[in-house]
Design an enzyme around this catalytic site. Structure first.
Site, PDB file in Angstrom:
ATOM      1  CB  CYS A  59      -0.914  -0.009   1.221  1.00 43.21           C
ATOM      2  SG  CYS A  59      -2.023   1.413   1.326  1.00 43.21           S
ATOM      3  CG  HIS A  98      -5.645  -1.976  -1.619  1.00 38.43           C
ATOM      4  ND1 HIS A  98      -4.712  -2.586  -0.818  1.00 38.43           N
ATOM      5  CD2 HIS A  98      -5.349  -0.654  -1.584  1.00 38.43           C
ATOM      6  CE1 HIS A  98      -3.882  -1.666  -0.320  1.00 38.43           C
ATOM      7  NE2 HIS A  98      -4.258  -0.487  -0.774  1.00 38.43           N
ATOM      8  CD  GLU A  99      -6.793   1.727  -4.311  1.00 38.65           C
ATOM      9  OE1 GLU A  99      -6.949   2.726  -3.573  1.00 38.65           O
ATOM     10  OE2 GLU A  99      -5.686   1.168  -4.433  1.00 38.65           O
ATOM     11  CG  HIS A 137      -7.362   2.915   0.827  1.00 35.42           C
ATOM     12  ND1 HIS A 137      -6.616   3.210   1.952  1.00 35.42           N
ATOM     13  CD2 HIS A 137      -6.506   2.309  -0.027  1.00 35.42           C
ATOM     14  CE1 HIS A 137      -5.366   2.805   1.781  1.00 35.42           C
ATOM     15  NE2 HIS A 137      -5.276   2.247   0.585  1.00 35.42           N
TER      16      HIS A 137
END
Length: 163
Positions: A89, A131-132, A135
């Site tokens: 990351c 993953h995004e 976030h």
């Protein structure tokens, strides 16, 4: 517009859920340009708005030279057998740990004209979509590590030159 600096572990914006984008105005258009400029740098698969200090639901991606963005993305589907895959990351520089992710994922959102965008794929794209969107919910990949792996990662962070 500009390549924006990446916020790193410890910054509260990374642990906060992002707000949905309402009206698409000049500020949102500038955010998208900055996200795209920032993800274009080599070695970057995705950049979420919180990583550049903006608490809005948007991210950019750069997968095998395919660069784009999505506003108000929702992870609507994951499939396949979850597997541990190496992950890093930009907000936790220098660390790389196996993280459990699904091999296929699908995100639905909108573009700057309000039109629906559907992003779906396997491999690195699926990993980036998960993953995004994490976030945008205030979740770092560190939060998905096993207890032992997270302990190792936290030690690595404390010993890093950026923390």
């Amino acid at each position: 517009m500009a390549v924006r600096p990446i916020r790193v572990f410890g910054d509260p914006v990374l642990k906060s859920a992002s707000a949905p984008i309402g009206e698409i105005d000049d500020g949102v258009r500038a955010l998208v340009r900055d996200l795209v400029d920032t993800v274009e740098l080599p070695g970057r698969a995705g950049v979420a708005a919180p990583q550049i200090g903006v608490g809005l639901r948007a991210f950019s991606y750069n997968i095998d030279g395919d660069i784009g963005y999505v506003l108000n993305p929702v992870l609507v589907e994951v499939s396949g057998e979850p597997e541990a895959i190496g992950e890093g990351c930009l907000s936790v520089p220098g660390l790389w740990h196996d993280t459990v992710r699904y091999p296929r994922a699908k995100v639905v959102g909108i573009d700057l004209d309000g039109n629906e965008i559907v992003l779906e794929g396997e491999g690195l794209l699926a990993q980036a979509l998960q993953h995004e969107t994490d976030h945008l919910d205030g979740t770092l990949y560190l939060d998905r590590l096993t207890k032992e792996r997270r302990r190792v990662a936290m030690r690595e962070i404390r010993e890093s030159d950026w923390f």
